[in-house]
Design an enzyme around this catalytic site. Structure first.
Site, PDB file in Angstrom:
ATOM      1  CG  HIS A   8      -1.778   1.179   1.347  1.00  0.00           C
ATOM      2  ND1 HIS A   8      -2.803   1.438   0.472  1.00  0.00           N
ATOM      3  CD2 HIS A   8      -1.765   2.225   2.217  1.00  0.00           C
ATOM      4  CE1 HIS A   8      -3.390   2.580   0.814  1.00  0.00           C
ATOM      5  NE2 HIS A   8      -2.767   3.081   1.861  1.00  0.00           N
ATOM      6  CG  ASP A  10      -0.601   5.990   2.291  1.00  0.00           C
ATOM      7  OD1 ASP A  10      -1.767   5.781   1.908  1.00  0.00           O
ATOM      8  OD2 ASP A  10      -0.119   5.482   3.320  1.00  0.00           O
ATOM      9  CG  ASP A  70       0.647   1.499   5.347  1.00  0.00           C
ATOM     10  OD1 ASP A  70      -0.280   0.893   4.773  1.00  0.00           O
ATOM     11  OD2 ASP A  70       0.459   2.353   6.235  1.00  0.00           O
ATOM     12  CG  ASP A  94      -5.322   3.371   4.520  1.00  0.00           C
ATOM     13  OD1 ASP A  94      -5.856   3.073   5.612  1.00  0.00           O
ATOM     14  OD2 ASP A  94      -4.314   4.102   4.440  1.00  0.00           O
ATOM     15  CG  HIS A 123      -6.378   6.993   1.633  1.00  0.00           C
ATOM     16  ND1 HIS A 123      -6.115   6.267   0.487  1.00  0.00           N
ATOM     17  CD2 HIS A 123      -5.457   6.615   2.525  1.00  0.00           C
ATOM     18  CE1 HIS A 123      -5.073   5.486   0.717  1.00  0.00           C
ATOM     19  NE2 HIS A 123      -4.658   5.676   1.950  1.00  0.00           N
TER      20      HIS A 123
END
Ligand SMILES: [Zn+2]
Length: 1151
Positions: free
Chosen positions: A178, A180, A429, A292, A571
């Site tokens: 994941h 970000d 993550d 998420d 997000h």
């Protein structure tokens, strides 16, 4: 010219003057409509006085005009033939009308516009049929938070020992990472520190281990990676994709937030990602992956479905809801829109059952066990298990025990789902950034899989897989064809807000965190949409006239802007949950994008207004137009461009309306002088009002003035007005706003004049009201804030008391932060005494300004024939930097009896969802996201708050509606951010309040969880969000080679069809591919439609004849990310009818 012609002309001129004088007399006859509008009261005498002055000025003006006509006619008689043209010009000029009120001050009420039957049916049908209605489940749930054992928020899972006797359990282990695009580090920093290594490692590891699989979601990072790898590596990536060892899931630019994001931006970020994928990799994703985002919206389900996705997966849902759905094996369901009675929007959705998407919470219910199977946490790997039992390398000696321990978790998890297929994500993550991690996870798991698969008595088949492999197997087992929804799956409708991950930890803080950037985001969205619509037409014109530089340069700016907006939908972007320096980085990107859009907008406007586009030459950084506002930095408020107009000078100003229907609406210009006259393209004088610009609380500027007028701008159109600087003596007294100041810091009852405005200081707040033809708003004598609203058409008096309140933050270990709202109790009123109140009133616009500690609150009322005349506009400039641990809210306490605590909030500006305030939830659990609108209603009255930015909203008691304004928090809330929120700014929050009285004849359908805004409310929201763009001429003087008017549409779109976007995809010299996106609104037809002038009787749109300046060569329907083309539409089938609520995309070839 012969004498006869001259006499005819002279006679005509005189006839005109006589007629006009008669008209003037009619206008001033006592008792006529415009005088009736002048109230004789406390201010009556001064009004009459002002009016006499006004009449004198105007008679003077008209005398001047008579003189001008006489002089010109004399010149003409003397043989000056050039004077004929001059005379014609003079005759075209409208003399100054006597009334400073706009000519529309007396409105004839047209009967309500009628909407198509299928639109109005929506409300009557109520909500669609579903097995699980989330709102009903909320009624049933106890929200008791009982300890479920190993699975804290669930229950002990048991199953029969012969459960898998008949068919094997299929286990799909899906490695993922994941990433970000900005959170603790900026987007770029994450890429260089981690993501680059992850994606490079991915290619090598998948090649090294043919049985390994991987899924990846964020195209913002992936495109960065793609840009820097060589051709050879690109081919290797493509091979992995073709062999389905690598799967792109969702493929959006980011994994967008679903609470604060508007559907325009959600869709746009998906288009950007999916288009990039299709063009560069030839891939179109089929499965959505949202592990998420902090709560989930059915709007995302709708969009994915219409994009052609077959499956979606979600994770962050309230623990009580997860437990409920798990107990009834309903964690996999068919997600249906609550307004969709045909089920045409259904999509298969998998909801993950446990606390998180990390390894400890995904193999099964017991995190202590699952953590032992995260081989990144092997001793010495730098990460350990909080449950203090580390993983072991899988060897011959431990494999039997390890494999059976893990299988037990898989089996328990499988019992929560149907069909004996179980999905097990394997990642976290920024995982897989090192070679050892790839190898450790692969080697140990593959040993376990081989062992499990070799034990026939275990009845299991386990392997690495992609997300789509899982869904294919699920369909196979459920007996459904690959593209079909599996039969017998429960249908669910509703949404998943407000998310709580444990205890009373409701994630309602992020609905409001960093409101400054939530607002900046919407400003950017409106600029992007407005610019796309103009640019897409200008590109075609430019291609025709060979202005290649235009397309090349500006297309780059468009793409950068699209990607900046897309990035912010992440997000941790729009949610306000990133570190301060990352927030600033997003802000900088949004600011550059806004500036870029302003440049493209003015260049496109200049080209489209060119009388001969061939003569247009593209000059970067040098357009005919200036920008209308600037921002010193990403975190400062915009400063409007002040138009310098010297005496005798003129300056043209072009207005741009990006909506698909013509608009009459109040526009403000900032000018350097109050002595200014505004003329429309026909040279008619436009009634204006001059308002002061406030330097300080009680001091007005003598260099900046606001010129307010009702503008008329065509659909998707441009219209130029001209400002004329007048000499001091010619100034129009009547147009100056009246200024009263209450509770002045100075001694009371003073009268100031700054040479322009007369400022009256008054001792007490008695009788402050704002009024137009439709509404009368009264203000409290104590607080200076709105108190009540009278809707004149029905005489309905609605009590609506405005208050500002503040919440404190709970003390102790668990505190409010960027994500969580943990208040220390009910809100307390904001403390203040005798605030300074300014009342600025005039014929076009009147305002009450209340200067409170922490917020400058302005309520305005427009005297406009358009929809903006129906709303009470609210502007709050919020500044809470002097306080700590505070959340400021604006609350409206009404006498509207909304039953059972029911109210409605929007989801992504796309649809309305019913909410219920429940006493079994803590206060913070009763807050919901409000990206665009909320309303509460009784049988008779509806009060809506329309919002220009997303913020948190609640209705804590009957008749209450409150909107959070900003939050400042000194502590972190233990969700990984490691910071409180201290970077507050002066934040401009904007709203419109609409009070509507339901028509007696209207019927409301059965109890429904879905609501619809009225047509007026839709249009008022569009007014608020897609304001008229002002394009001032850079230089004084009349424009040359330019038209005064442009409209992009041959006819206006129907009222309930929103022109969502016209987006240039790619461009060649011969033709341009453009995506047209239309959204048919869902409307509650039970309310009047004052101020609505567009046509609604049919919702059909003729694509072939839609545009006025460009031709539709070919049109085909397509999926919402424009990746799955439908059939080409013949000219006959280009008369399209989008069903209510739906968004439809068309690929157009424009020439
Ligand atoms: Zn994330």
């Amino acid at each position: 010219m012969n004498m006869k012609k001259y006499m005819v002309l002279w006679g005509g001129a005189m006839f005109f003057v006589v007629c006009f004088s008669l008209y003037l007399m009619m206008e001033t006859t006592p008792g006529s409509a415009s005088l009736r509008a002048v109230e004789v009261g406390e201010n009556g005498l001064s009004n009459i006085d002002a009016r006499i002055q006004q009449i004198e000025t105007m008679l003077n003006d008209n005398q001047k005009m008579m003189n001008l006509i006489r002089k010109t006619v004399q010149e003409l008689a003397a043989g000056d033939h050039g004077s004929l043209e001059k005379l014609q010009q003079v005759l075209q000029m409208n003399p100054t009308p006597l009334s400073a009120r706009p000519p529309h001050s007396v409105k004839t009420r047209t009967s309500d516009v009628s909407l198509p039957a299928d639109t109005c049916q929506l409300t009557q049908l109520g909500s669609s049929k579903a097995d699980i209605q989330v709102l009903d489940v909320y009624d049933q749930l106890a929200f008791d938070n009982i300890d479920g054992g190993a699975w804290k928020q669930g229950f002990p899972i048991t199953y029969s020992p012969n459960k898998w006797e008949k068919q094997k359990l299929k286990v799909f282990v899906v490695p993922h990472s994941h990433n970000d695009p900005g959170w603790l580090k900026t987007f770029e920093k994450y890429y260089t520190d981690q993501t680059r290594a992850i994606l490079n490692g991915m290619v090598d590891a998948l090649e090294r281990h043919p049985q390994m699989r991987f899924i990846y979601a964020e195209m913002s990072f992936f495109s960065m990676f793609w840009d820097e790898i060589n051709q050879d590596k690109r081919l290797r990536v493509k091979k992995l994709l073709q062999e389905k060892r690598l799967e792109i899931v969702t493929g959006g630019w980011v994994m967008n937030d679903e609470a604060n994001a508007h559907y325009f931006a959600m869709l746009d970020q998906m288009i950007e990602g999916n288009q990039w994928l299709q063009q560069e990799l030839g891939v179109t994703p089929v499965s959505g992956w949202a592990i998420d985002p902090f709560g989930h919206s059915p709007t995302m389900a709708y969009l994915l479905g219409k994009m052609g996705f077959q499956n979606m997966l979600i994770q962050r849902v309230h623990y009580s809801m997860k437990k409920h759905l798990a107990r009834s094996t309903q964690l996999e369901f068919v997600w249906r829109q609550s307004w969709d009675h045909k089920g045409s929007t259904d999509i298969l959705c998998h909801l993950m059952p446990f606390y998180s998407y990390d390894v400890p919470h995904t193999c099964g219910p017991d995190p202590r066990v699952c953590c032992q199977f995260d081989f990144k946490r092997l001793p010495g790997g730098g990460v350990s298990c909080p449950w203090r039992i580390p993983p072991q390398v899988i060897t011959k000696s431990n494999i039997n025990e390890r494999a059976s321990t893990l299988l037990e978790q898989y089996r328990q998890k499988a019992t929560l789902y149907r069909n004996d297929v179980v999905f097990v994500p394997l990642g976290d993550d920024f995982r897989y950034d090192k070679v050892e991690e790839w190898d450790n996870q692969f080697d140990n798991y593959q040993r376990l899989f081989d062992y499990m698969n070799s034990k026939p008595e275990w009845q299991v088949e386990v392997k690495f897989a992609t997300l789509s492999d899982y869904f294919v197997a699920l369909r196979e087992r459920a007996g459904a064809a690959p593209e079909n929804i599996p039969p017998h799956y429960p249908v669910l409708s509703g949404d998943f807000y407000t998310y709580a991950d444990r205890d009373d930890h409701y994630w309602s803080g992020y609905f409001t965190s960093r409101p400054f950037y939530k607002r900046l985001n919407r400003v950017m969205e409106s600029h992007l949409r407005g610019t796309e619509l103009l640019f897409s037409q200008a590109v075609v014109v430019a291609s025709r006239s060979g202005a290649g530089g235009f397309v090349r340069d500006l297309m780059k700016t468009m793409v950068t802007a699209r990607r900046s907006l897309a990035l912010f939908q992440h997000h941790d972007g729009i949610t306000g949950t990133a570190r301060e320096l990352v927030v600033a980085d997003y802000g900088q990107k949004l600011l550059s994008a806004i500036q870029g859009m302003k440049e493209v907008m003015v260049q496109s406007a200049e080209l489209l207004l060119s009388i001969d586009p061939k003569l247009y030459t593209y000059k970067a950084d040098n357009s005919f137009f200036d920008v209308d506002e600037t921002r010193a930095s990403h975190d400062s408020l915009p400063v409007r461009t002040v138009l310098q107009v010297g005496t005798g000078q003129s300056r043209s100003v072009t207005l741009y309306n990006s909506l698909g229907h013509a608009r009459q609406t109040v526009v403000r210009l900032y000018v350097s002088t109050p002595h200014v006259q505004l003329r429309d393209p026909l040279n008619n004088i436009v009634p204006c009002q001059v308002e002061p610009f406030w330097n300080e609380d009680e001091t007005v500027s003598n260099t900046v003035y606001k010129l307010v007028f009702v503008a008329n701008v065509p659909a998707l159109g441009l219209r130029s007005y001209t400002l004329h600087g007048m000499a001091d003596g010619e100034r129009q007294q009547g147009v100056l706003a009246k200024v009263d100041i209450y509770n002045s810091a100075h001694s009371s009852l003073r009268l100031d004049t700054d040479g322009v405005f007369t400022v009256v200081r008054k001792p007490s707040l008695v009788g402050v009201t704002l009024e137009n033809n439709d509404l009368k708003v009264t203000f409290s004598e104590v607080t200076g804030l709105m108190d009540a609203v009278l809707v004149k058409s029905t005489g309905e008096h609605v009590s609506a008391s405005m208050q500002f309140v503040k919440y404190g933050a709970k003390h102790g270990k668990e505190r409010s932060g960027a994500y969580l709202f943990l208040p220390d109790g009910a809100a307390k009123p904001l403390a203040y005494n005798n605030p300074i109140v300014r009342v600025v009133s005039g014929d076009i616009l009147s305002e009450v300004h209340v200067l409170l500690p922490g917020v400058e609150h302005i309520i305005s009322l427009h005297n406009s024939p358009g929809v903006d005349g129906q709303t009470i506009d609210v502007s709050n400039t919020v500044d809470i930097r002097n306080e700590n641990d505070i959340e400021l809210a604006m609350r409206i306490v009404t006498n509207i009896e909304n039953e059972n605590g029911e109210f409605y909030t929007d989801l992504n500006g796309f649809q309305m969802q019913k909410r219920k305030t429940l006493s079994k939830l803590p206060l913070q659990g009763n807050f919901y996201p409000m990206p665009a609108m909320a309303y509460l209603e009784s049988d008779k009255v509806r009060l809506s708050i329309l919002s220009a930015q997303s913020l948190g909203v609640a209705s804590l008691k009957t008749g209450w509606l409150e909107v959070m304004q900003d939050r400042r928090l000194s502590h972190d809330d233990n969700r990984g951010l490691g910071q409180g929120i201290h970077d507050n700014k002066r934040t401009p929050n904007k709203f419109s309040i609409l009070v509507e009285i339901r028509k007696a004849s209207s019927t409301v359908g059965p109890a429904s969880t879905v609501g619809f805004p009225s047509l007026m409310s839709h249009l008022a929201l569009q007014e608020l969000v897609h304001h008229i763009h002002v394009l001032p001429a850079r230089m004084a003087g009349p424009p040359t080679g330019q038209r005064h008017n442009f409209t992009g549409l041959t006819t206006q779109l129907p009222c309930d069809v929103h022109l969502l976007n016209l987006r240039t995809l790619q461009s060649t010299s011969q033709s341009t591919h453009t995506a047209l996106l239309l959204h048919r609104l869902g409307v509650d037809c039970g309310f009047p439609t004052y101020g609505v002038t567009c046509q609604c009787s049919s919702s059909k749109v003729n694509l072939a004849k839609l545009f006025s300046g460009v031709k539709v060569q070919k049109a085909s329907s397509t999926s919402l990310t424009l990746t799955r083309d439908g059939t080409e539409l013949s000219e006959a089938s280009q008369l399209i009818d989008v069903p209510p609520m739906e968004i439809q995309a068309y690929k157009l070839q424009l020439t």
